[in-house]
Design an enzyme around this catalytic site. Structure first.
Site, mmCIF file in Angstrom:
data_model
loop_
_atom_site.group_PDB
_atom_site.id
_atom_site.type_symbol
_atom_site.label_atom_id
_atom_site.label_comp_id
_atom_site.label_asym_id
_atom_site.label_seq_id
_atom_site.Cartn_x
_atom_site.Cartn_y
_atom_site.Cartn_z
ATOM 1 N N SER A 570 0.851 -1.186 0.000
ATOM 2 C CA SER A 570 0.000 0.000 0.000
ATOM 3 C C SER A 570 0.888 1.238 0.000
ATOM 4 C CB SER A 570 -0.954 -0.049 1.192
ATOM 5 O OG SER A 570 -1.960 0.919 1.065
ATOM 6 N N HIS A 685 -8.532 -4.511 -1.037
ATOM 7 C CA HIS A 685 -7.220 -3.972 -0.708
ATOM 8 C C HIS A 685 -6.397 -4.936 0.143
ATOM 9 C CE1 HIS A 685 -4.176 -0.950 -0.386
ATOM 10 N NE2 HIS A 685 -4.303 -0.835 0.917
#
Length: 713
Positions: A570, A685
């Site tokens: 991320s 995610h």
């Protein structure tokens, strides 16, 4: 353009494949001279997905040939599916403990309940409330559990959130916990990135996608409405509207004894917000919180918040990182109120988590990155007192939940070599062991130590080093780091390090290598300044910190150039992307998970606009001037040999766009660099919707590291 080719010996990558109907070398309509790979941003575009499948197949064909691949995968799956896992108290609702249980038979999970007394005694009596796998099968949906919000104090009615495929968007449905079924004609919100809170049994405060012009530029709701039972959502009354330029608007409701307090948060940027109290008359009253303060909870009629910068009020100065309290009754009545100090951390401490039970505020803090748990009370003299719980020292501590009426907190303590143990901590501060996990490896074979590297500007950067006891001589080393969004990286058990790669850290150390967890700036390890010091134009400092840790490993003889790998996910993708473009001489393997890489376009991709407060706005020339100096995608140069990167991501990631990884891979390949690539269809995610996918990733990454860094000599 040419198709990526892969052989058993190596990945030979040049540029992304052009469709047969277009002559090689032409630019597709969705591309530009500056960015020929814009077509890879078409999340589920046929051409983009065809390329992803080619890359996935090539990577798997190569890495699964490793003689130990099947063993890594099966061991990882066994660890992840092991029923000897802690049944975490995800929520305590009155006399019940709720837990989501996932194992081999239930990959999406069982939401189940046990009486609190039995659970605390270590003998839970579980009953299944919702079988997520069975529900998905019955409804023809790939449901992923996103949690449940049950209305206190009776906790009978719940708002259950289920995501199709694991995206951030979910469906919200009302559930009757007592009867064990969804409520006929109950509250239902269609798939969206919704935020919803109970005001009372017949009223919700809802922020969702209400149609055109109802979302912020970041893709989150900006309009809060009160929705009454039995009426259509279209008839809900608007109580607040944020601006399109805001990040989001969200409701918060906290049960405080017999009083339920409801708030609306207007997220102006990722790091600043306005907080308002919804009064009994349905009006909003602004709270006197500084815009960068963080709302925490409510205890005894007092709003608890954490300061991110110093506050001067009523002749007193409150230091950044401190907890302060405001009298909510005074605010509700329209009277003025001044803050009072609840707790101030020391110079080496940072307050991380704050939750409340009926009369105690439970505070998890870091002290030189080791966890501590404090019980904080407000006395009859109106002063707050703090006492430390007797949890194991030098541990990573996670606050799980609190039992309100019992004034008890549940916390998990673990170390890199010490498996997790769940404790119940009572009002006396004395912990009682509820459940301990058996060791997954022989910790006596390994050592862990905390070291400090010196960054370019002289700042001491802590890191944890794990390797075999008595190890001598240089060995391959893997450094995992994050460096952003106030998210501290704490030393958890090796079977869960690094994040979303299962037992990769354990596999790596077992085979004679070094694993490092670096606490670079940008996280919350030492409070607000540790994060603030690398915002926007100062981001380079976090990259310098990572370089300093790598160079310290070389200086101290732990490793050498050519044998150091880095891992980030991320925001950590920005980190490792910048690191590989700035110091290709220093790193020889790079794991980039769900990454940000194109900082020119990130604010126009999915939720990217919400992070402008962290990185800067690339559409502002002055901001692009500093972003352009490190943006990984724009800083890949022809003629430079870069380490072979392993990209992993998810097609269903609706937070960080999968185009970042795809485009970075294509650019590296265009310039003749090797890379590995793996994109799951589901998982959002978090990447990977179940243990099977996580186990496969762990095995792929382990075989990748061995290929690129070799083994111990």
């Amino acid at each position: 353009m040419h198709r990526f080719l892969l052989s058993a010996a190596a990945l030979i990558l040049t540029a992304a494949a052009a469709p047969a109907s277009r002559p090689a070398g032409t630019v597709p309509a969705s591309a530009s001279a500056d960015d020929p790979y814009l077509w890879l941003e078409e999340v589920e575009g046929p051409r983009a997905l065809a390329q992803v499948r080619d890359w996935n197949r090539a990577t798997e064909d190569l890495l699964t040939q490793d003689p130990k691949f099947a063993d890594y995968q099966s061991r990882a799956r066994a660890i992840l599916d092991d029923e000897q896992q802690i049944a975490t108290p995800d929520q305590v609702m009155g006399d019940l403990v709720l837990n989501l249980w996932r194992d081999a038979k239930n990959p999406r999970g069982l939401w189940r309940a046990s009486p609190l007394a039995a659970y605390r005694a270590g003998k839970p009596a579980w009953r299944t409330v919702i079988d997520v796998d069975a529900l998905g099968k019955a409804e023809g949906k790939s449901w992923v559990w996103h949690g449940a919000d049950c209305l206190a104090p009776d906790y009978r009615r719940c708002l259950v959130s289920l995501s199709p495929g694991g995206t951030d968007a979910d469906v919200v449905r009302e559930f009757d916990l007592e009867r064990g079924r969804f409520v006929d004609d109950g509250f239902v919100l269609p798939e969206a990135k919704s935020n919803v809170a109970w005001v009372d049994a017949d009223t919700l405060l809802v922020v969702t996608d209400y149609g055109p012009n109802s979302l912020t530029a970041s893709g989150y709701g900006r309009i809060a409405k009160l929705w009454k039972r039995g009426t259509p959502l279209a008839a809900a009354r608007t109580v607040f509207e944020g601006e399109t330029a805001d990040v989001s608007v969200s409701p918060v409701a906290v049960q405080d004894g017999t009083r339920r307090w409801t708030f609306v948060t207007r997220g102006k940027t990722f790091w600043t917000s306005e907080q308002s109290l919804l009064t009994a008359t349905g009006q909003l009253v602004r709270l006197p919180l500084p815009e960068d303060a963080e709302f925490q909870t409510v205890l005894g009629g007092r709003l608890i918040a954490k300061l991110q910068s110093p506050l001067d009020s009523a002749g007193k100065r409150f230091a950044e990182g401190s907890l302060i309290a405001y009298d909510l009754d005074a605010i509700d009545a329209g009277r003025s109120t001044t803050p009072e100090l609840v707790m101030a951390p020391s110079a080496r401490q940072a307050i991380e988590e704050v939750v409340s039970s009926d009369t105690i505020l439970w505070v998890k803090a870091l002290d030189d990155v080791s966890g501590k748990l404090f019980a904080v009370r407000r006395g009859a003299d109106e002063r707050w007192t703090t006492s430390a719980a007797a949890l194991p020292a030098n541990s990573s501590i996670r606050l799980q939940s609190t039992a309100g009426k019992s004034d008890m907190a549940f916390a998990i303590a673990e170390g890199m070599l010490t498996p997790p143990t769940l404790y119940a901590v009572g009002s006396s501060g004395a912990p009682t062991r509820v459940q301990s996990l058996p060791a997954k490896f022989d910790s006596a074979r390994f050592s862990v130590e905390q070291r400090f590297a010196t960054s370019k500007d002289g700042t001491r950067i802590p890191y944890f080093l794990v390797r075999r006891k008595g190890a001598a001589g240089a060995m391959p080393a893997l450094i995992h780091a994050y460096g952003g969004f106030r998210a501290a990286q704490t030393p958890g058990y090796l079977t869960g390090q690094p994040y979303r790669a299962g037992p990769l850290g354990m596999f790596w150390v077992e085979e004679g290598n070094a694993y490092v967890l670096a606490n670079i700036r940008g996280g919350g390890e030492y409070g607000p300044e540790w994060h603030r010091s690398v915002l926007r134009e100062n981001r380079q400092k976090s990259f310098d910190d990572l370089h300093a840790v790598a160079e310290d490993l070389i200086r101290t003889g732990v490793s050498t150039k050519g044998r150091i790998g880095i891992s980030g996910r991320s925001n950590g993708g920005v980190l490792v992307g910048a690191a590989l473009t700035q110091r290709p001489d220093l790193y020889s393997a790079v794991i980039s998970g769900s990454p940000l890489h194109d900082m020119k376009r990130y604010s126009h991709m999915l939720a990217g606009a919400s992070w402008v407060g962290e990185y800067g706005d690339p559409d502002v020339p002055a901001d692009w001037a500093f972003l352009s100096r490190y943006s990984p995608y724009q800083n890949v140069k022809p003629g430079v040999k870069y380490p072979a990167v392993f990209f992993y991501s998810s097609t269903k990631d609706d937070r960080v766009h999968p185009g970042h990884a795809r485009k970075m891979a294509a650019r590296l390949g265009e310039y003749g660099n090797r890379f590995y690539f793996h994109e799951y269809l589901e998982g959002g995610h978090s990447v990977g919707a179940d243990h099977a996918e996580d186990a496969k990733r762990a095995a792929l990454l382990m075989t990748y590291l061995k290929r690129e860094l070799g083994g111990p000599k």
